[in-house]
Write a protein that holds these residues in place. Structure first.
Motif, PDB file in Angstrom:
ATOM      1  N   PRO A 151      41.454   3.271  41.678  1.00 32.88           N
ATOM      2  CA  PRO A 151      41.914   3.142  40.076  1.00 32.88           C
ATOM      3  C   PRO A 151      42.365   1.619  39.800  1.00 32.88           C
ATOM      4  O   PRO A 151      42.808   0.923  40.813  1.00 32.88           O
ATOM      5  CB  PRO A 151      42.853   4.082  40.035  1.00 32.88           C
ATOM      6  CG  PRO A 151      43.658   4.026  41.519  1.00 32.88           C
ATOM      7  CD  PRO A 151      42.713   3.986  42.524  1.00 32.88           C
ATOM      8  N   PRO A 152      42.414   1.322  38.609  1.00 30.46           N
ATOM      9  CA  PRO A 152      42.812   0.100  38.265  1.00 30.46           C
ATOM     10  C   PRO A 152      44.388  -0.122  38.416  1.00 30.46           C
ATOM     11  O   PRO A 152      44.983   0.980  38.296  1.00 30.46           O
ATOM     12  CB  PRO A 152      42.729   0.163  36.552  1.00 30.46           C
ATOM     13  CG  PRO A 152      41.588   1.409  36.310  1.00 30.46           C
ATOM     14  CD  PRO A 152      41.596   2.228  37.567  1.00 30.46           C
ATOM     15  N   SER A 153      44.640  -1.307  38.860  1.00 27.87           N
ATOM     16  CA  SER A 153      45.851  -1.636  39.353  1.00 27.87           C
ATOM     17  C   SER A 153      46.605  -2.604  38.277  1.00 27.87           C
ATOM     18  O   SER A 153      46.076  -3.614  38.080  1.00 27.87           O
ATOM     19  CB  SER A 153      46.030  -2.246  40.762  1.00 27.87           C
ATOM     20  OG  SER A 153      47.239  -2.841  41.076  1.00 27.87           O
ATOM     21  N   PRO A 154      47.783  -2.142  37.987  1.00 27.39           N
ATOM     22  CA  PRO A 154      48.588  -3.299  37.063  1.00 27.39           C
ATOM     23  C   PRO A 154      48.856  -4.316  37.953  1.00 27.39           C
ATOM     24  O   PRO A 154      48.842  -5.554  37.211  1.00 27.39           O
ATOM     25  CB  PRO A 154      49.782  -2.458  36.792  1.00 27.39           C
ATOM     26  CG  PRO A 154      49.480  -0.925  36.677  1.00 27.39           C
ATOM     27  CD  PRO A 154      48.345  -0.791  37.842  1.00 27.39           C
ATOM     28  N   LEU A 155      49.115  -4.278  39.389  1.00 25.92           N
ATOM     29  CA  LEU A 155      49.335  -5.657  39.854  1.00 25.92           C
ATOM     30  C   LEU A 155      48.170  -6.461  39.834  1.00 25.92           C
ATOM     31  O   LEU A 155      48.156  -7.693  39.747  1.00 25.92           O
ATOM     32  CB  LEU A 155      49.827  -5.127  41.320  1.00 25.92           C
ATOM     33  CG  LEU A 155      51.011  -4.664  41.564  1.00 25.92           C
ATOM     34  CD1 LEU A 155      51.298  -4.099  43.122  1.00 25.92           C
ATOM     35  CD2 LEU A 155      52.206  -6.161  41.366  1.00 25.92           C
ATOM     36  N   LEU A 156      47.023  -5.837  40.182  1.00 23.14           N
ATOM     37  CA  LEU A 156      45.871  -6.681  40.192  1.00 23.14           C
ATOM     38  C   LEU A 156      45.550  -7.183  38.923  1.00 23.14           C
ATOM     39  O   LEU A 156      45.117  -8.401  38.676  1.00 23.14           O
ATOM     40  CB  LEU A 156      44.847  -5.577  40.416  1.00 23.14           C
ATOM     41  CG  LEU A 156      43.356  -6.224  40.921  1.00 23.14           C
ATOM     42  CD1 LEU A 156      43.580  -7.145  42.234  1.00 23.14           C
ATOM     43  CD2 LEU A 156      42.138  -4.976  41.214  1.00 23.14           C
ATOM     44  N   GLN A 157      45.630  -6.361  37.808  1.00 24.16           N
ATOM     45  CA  GLN A 157      45.537  -7.061  36.523  1.00 24.16           C
ATOM     46  C   GLN A 157      46.297  -8.118  36.186  1.00 24.16           C
ATOM     47  O   GLN A 157      46.167  -9.215  35.603  1.00 24.16           O
ATOM     48  CB  GLN A 157      45.731  -6.046  35.517  1.00 24.16           C
ATOM     49  CG  GLN A 157      44.563  -4.808  35.367  1.00 24.16           C
ATOM     50  CD  GLN A 157      44.957  -3.722  34.577  1.00 24.16           C
ATOM     51  OE1 GLN A 157      46.065  -3.540  33.821  1.00 24.16           O
ATOM     52  NE2 GLN A 157      44.146  -2.849  34.489  1.00 24.16           N
ATOM     53  N   ARG A 158      47.744  -8.095  36.649  1.00 28.63           N
ATOM     54  CA  ARG A 158      48.524  -9.243  36.319  1.00 28.63           C
ATOM     55  C   ARG A 158      48.338 -10.121  37.209  1.00 28.63           C
ATOM     56  O   ARG A 158      48.147 -11.721  36.829  1.00 28.63           O
ATOM     57  CB  ARG A 158      49.918  -8.716  36.705  1.00 28.63           C
ATOM     58  CG  ARG A 158      51.305  -9.371  36.011  1.00 28.63           C
ATOM     59  CD  ARG A 158      51.026  -9.294  34.338  1.00 28.63           C
ATOM     60  NE  ARG A 158      52.222 -10.351  33.836  1.00 28.63           N
ATOM     61  CZ  ARG A 158      51.961 -10.543  32.710  1.00 28.63           C
ATOM     62  NH1 ARG A 158      50.981 -10.431  31.806  1.00 28.63           N
ATOM     63  NH2 ARG A 158      52.911 -11.341  32.234  1.00 28.63           N
ATOM     64  N   ALA A 159      47.980 -10.221  38.482  1.00 26.91           N
ATOM     65  CA  ALA A 159      47.464 -11.123  39.256  1.00 26.91           C
ATOM     66  C   ALA A 159      46.325 -12.003  38.934  1.00 26.91           C
ATOM     67  O   ALA A 159      46.112 -13.325  38.867  1.00 26.91           O
ATOM     68  CB  ALA A 159      47.078 -10.807  40.877  1.00 26.91           C
ATOM     69  N   ALA A 160      45.397 -11.080  38.142  1.00 27.89           N
ATOM     70  CA  ALA A 160      44.109 -11.887  37.548  1.00 27.89           C
ATOM     71  C   ALA A 160      44.468 -12.754  36.327  1.00 27.89           C
ATOM     72  O   ALA A 160      44.078 -13.962  36.139  1.00 27.89           O
ATOM     73  CB  ALA A 160      43.081 -10.948  37.364  1.00 27.89           C
ATOM     74  N   TYR A 161      45.420 -12.349  35.372  1.00 23.96           N
ATOM     75  CA  TYR A 161      45.954 -12.847  34.391  1.00 23.96           C
ATOM     76  C   TYR A 161      46.501 -14.350  34.847  1.00 23.96           C
ATOM     77  O   TYR A 161      46.061 -15.505  34.319  1.00 23.96           O
ATOM     78  CB  TYR A 161      47.028 -12.056  33.586  1.00 23.96           C
ATOM     79  CG  TYR A 161      47.717 -12.849  32.677  1.00 23.96           C
ATOM     80  CD1 TYR A 161      47.197 -13.380  31.614  1.00 23.96           C
ATOM     81  CD2 TYR A 161      48.932 -13.072  33.027  1.00 23.96           C
ATOM     82  CE1 TYR A 161      48.039 -13.777  30.692  1.00 23.96           C
ATOM     83  CE2 TYR A 161      49.888 -13.973  32.269  1.00 23.96           C
ATOM     84  CZ  TYR A 161      49.268 -14.369  30.517  1.00 23.96           C
ATOM     85  OH  TYR A 161      50.072 -15.021  30.069  1.00 23.96           O
ATOM     86  N   TYR A 162      47.398 -14.345  35.870  1.00 27.34           N
ATOM     87  CA  TYR A 162      47.958 -15.574  36.434  1.00 27.34           C
ATOM     88  C   TYR A 162      47.222 -16.470  36.940  1.00 27.34           C
ATOM     89  O   TYR A 162      47.008 -17.800  36.982  1.00 27.34           O
ATOM     90  CB  TYR A 162      49.260 -15.337  37.467  1.00 27.34           C
ATOM     91  CG  TYR A 162      50.759 -14.835  36.771  1.00 27.34           C
ATOM     92  CD1 TYR A 162      51.074 -15.511  35.667  1.00 27.34           C
ATOM     93  CD2 TYR A 162      50.917 -13.619  36.785  1.00 27.34           C
ATOM     94  CE1 TYR A 162      52.362 -15.124  35.189  1.00 27.34           C
ATOM     95  CE2 TYR A 162      52.245 -13.169  36.202  1.00 27.34           C
ATOM     96  CZ  TYR A 162      52.814 -14.207  35.393  1.00 27.34           C
ATOM     97  OH  TYR A 162      53.778 -13.661  34.596  1.00 27.34           O
ATOM     98  N   ALA A 163      45.967 -15.947  37.770  1.00 29.47           N
ATOM     99  CA  ALA A 163      45.053 -16.703  38.399  1.00 29.47           C
ATOM    100  C   ALA A 163      44.164 -17.381  37.521  1.00 29.47           C
ATOM    101  O   ALA A 163      43.703 -18.583  37.724  1.00 29.47           O
ATOM    102  CB  ALA A 163      44.161 -15.817  39.250  1.00 29.47           C
ATOM    103  N   GLY A 164      44.038 -16.847  36.076  1.00 26.45           N
ATOM    104  CA  GLY A 164      43.300 -17.269  35.187  1.00 26.45           C
ATOM    105  C   GLY A 164      43.846 -18.264  34.274  1.00 26.45           C
ATOM    106  O   GLY A 164      43.278 -19.149  33.488  1.00 26.45           O
ATOM    107  N   ILE A 165      45.277 -18.647  34.551  1.00 20.45           N
ATOM    108  CA  ILE A 165      45.771 -19.569  33.649  1.00 20.45           C
ATOM    109  C   ILE A 165      45.479 -20.994  33.769  1.00 20.45           C
ATOM    110  O   ILE A 165      45.319 -21.953  32.848  1.00 20.45           O
ATOM    111  CB  ILE A 165      47.539 -19.539  33.661  1.00 20.45           C
ATOM    112  CG1 ILE A 165      47.693 -18.135  32.830  1.00 20.45           C
ATOM    113  CG2 ILE A 165      47.905 -20.535  32.982  1.00 20.45           C
ATOM    114  CD1 ILE A 165      49.106 -17.539  33.004  1.00 20.45           C
TER     115      ILE A 165
END
Length: 517
Positions: A151-165
């Motif tokens: 399932p979608p993971s908030p941790l994964l979504q947040r990690a991807a957000y920071y990786a993309g900055i």
């Protein structure tokens, strides 16, 4: 929750992170989009600096100047004028406010702007110099991979957000979050790939330790072992090779990723960068122009500028380099590409002024100090040149060229036999598929010990493997002695001939330069 808005003549689709005006896609992404999204959620309420910092930047620690700078970038992307604002106004002493009330668009009413085909707009860019601009933001490649049942993971979504900055501290946050996710779900392929790419970025972009590339490679290979046709895993593996300078291995990985997923723009742009490194400039430009969604490729604008510059379209390249430098002050490669372009074209005073500004932007990188050393050396300031070279070597101890430059500027150099052995090793690696720039590194070492003919042979090795930056060879003070040799002129003529072939290939393939973002 509302996911689509109209603001004056803008249409904003939040889930897809798209901003359009009259069907034309605008360049709004990353933090600029997040800032716009938060302001839309507030209606026409005045939002103060503290609230913006807490809601848009947290947990990153920033100041009001960072907010002001990001607002300026958002306005530029929207075509807004701070003195006569249409979308976003400053409220003196209080914060910021939308100029008009945003209108919510019902997701079921079909009220969407007309499409006009694939819009090309710039957000990012590949890099003309130093290291690979290589690659798209982490989550864009993750989305390209085969999805699994987790399932979608908030941790994964947040990690991807920071990786993309695209900043060192945020990349480190992404690494920590990916690791937390893998503690929860050790087989989460998106987390494995994201962590692999973040490790590679830590070395490639942020002066991290070379051992992190071993971890990046192992993580990507772990996913490939479980799923040999996982496109994003092949792209992540290629990125780890890319950051080692193993160009041919990296190119094979990116091409494999594209064969599995032709829509993978990140792999396409990364392959384009390596085509350039191998002298395949028409292929590089063609691949860059074929990127379907430029907003997902962090360095695309600079990559296209580099292609145009090497092909001899210097004026067109200058426009793109300058614009990237203005629009992306937090992008290390934008900060490096513009002053490097100026130096390569003999405009050293302008290059120094641009470099001085870049150095104030908080994107410290070994390449900036290498350039500072060259500019200081060219004007006869040997002390500054040595200090800057030492700083470059300190930031990137695993990099060979900065150390070679430092030796060349030092009063005491290693014994000649050691320099010759190092040069021979670089040339051997070059013939085995490493970065053509290793030939320039070897030439610098051989120049130190007075072996001018061997140094030009090393440059010829680089040219044979695809090096095409004749402007740099003509401009850098590091090869001033070599430029006295007739063999050097013959080498430049070889490069010019190769460039002419690539320009003809661009014309034959009818690549539309006006379509470049």
């Amino acid at each position: 929750m509302t996911t689509r808005y109209r603001l004056d003549d803008l249409f904003i689709d939040v889930p897809r992170q798209r901003v359009e005006r009259d069907g034309v896609l605008l360049d709004v992404g990353g933090l600029s989009f997040r800032l716009l999204e938060f302001l839309l959620e507030q209606g026409q309420r005045v939002v103060g600096f503290d609230e913006l910092i807490e809601r848009v930047w947290a947990p990153a620690v920033v100041n009001e100047e960072t907010v002001t700078q990001r607002v300026r970038l958002l306005r530029q992307s929207l075509g807004d004028d701070g003195r006569n604002p249409r979308y976003l106004r400053s409220v003196r002493g209080r914060g910021y406010q939308l100029c008009a009330a945003p209108q919510c668009v019902d997701d079921t009413d079909g009220d969407t702007p007309p499409r006009r085909g694939t819009s090309r707009y710039l957000m990012v860019a590949g890099i003309a110099i130093a290291l690979l601009a290589i690659g798209a933001i982490a989550w864009s490649l993750q989305r390209a991979g085969v999805q699994h049942a987790l399932p979608p993971s908030p941790l994964l979504q947040r990690a991807a957000y920071y990786a993309g900055i695209g900043q060192r501290d945020d990349n480190e946050r992404a690494i920590a979050l990916y690791r937390q996710r893998l503690q929860e779900a050790p087989d989460d392929r998106d987390a494995l790939i994201g962590l692999s790419r973040a490790f590679s970025a830590q070395v490639c972009l942020y002066n991290g330790e070379a051992a992190q590339l071993d971890r990046a490679q192992a993580l990507a290979q772990r996913v490939i072992a479980a799923d040999p046709d996982h496109a994003a895993a092949h792209a992540a593996l290629a990125y780890s090779f890319d950051c080692r300078g193993r160009i041919d291995d990296a190119l094979r990985g990116y091409e494999r990723a594209l064969s599995l997923d032709p829509a993978n723009d990140g792999a396409r742009a990364s392959a384009a960068y390596l085509y350039e490194r191998r002298g395949r400039l028409a292929d590089a430009l063609g691949a860059n122009l074929a990127v379907r969604d430029p907003s997902r490729v962090r360095f695309l604008q600079i990559q296209i500028a580099a292609n145009l510059d090497l092909l001899g379209y210097a004026a067109e390249a200058e426009t793109r380099y300058r614009r990237s430098f203005q629009l992306y002050p937090d992008n290390v490669f934008s900060n490096l590409a513009w002053p490097s372009f100026l130096m390569r074209h003999g405009r050293n005073a302008e290059a120094q002024a641009a470099l001085d500004e870049a150095m104030k932007r908080g994107t410290d990188h070994a390449g900036l100090h290498v350039l500072a050393a060259e500019l200081a050396w060219a004007r006869g300031d040997r002390d500054t040149a040595w200090r800057e070279a030492a700083r470059a070597a300190e930031l990137r101890p695993q990099g060979s060229f900065a150390q070679s430059m430092l030796w060349s500027m030092s009063p005491v150099q290693p014994p000649a036999h050691l320099l010759r052995a190092r040069a021979d090793s670089l040339r051997e690696g070059l013939r085995a598929g490493s970065d053509p720039f290793d030939g320039l590194d070897a030439a610098l070492l051989l120049t130190m010990i007075g072996e001018r003919d061997s140094a030009i042979d090393a440059l010829a090795d680089a040219v044979a493997m695809g090096y095409r930056d004749a402007a740099y060879l003509r401009a850098t003070p590091l090869f001033a002695n070599l430029r006295k040799s007739p063999r050097f002129d013959a080498l430049i003529a070889t490069v010019d001939t190769a460039i002419a072939r690539e320009r003809e290939a661009v014309r034959t393939r009818k690549l539309d330069l006006s379509a470049a973002p």
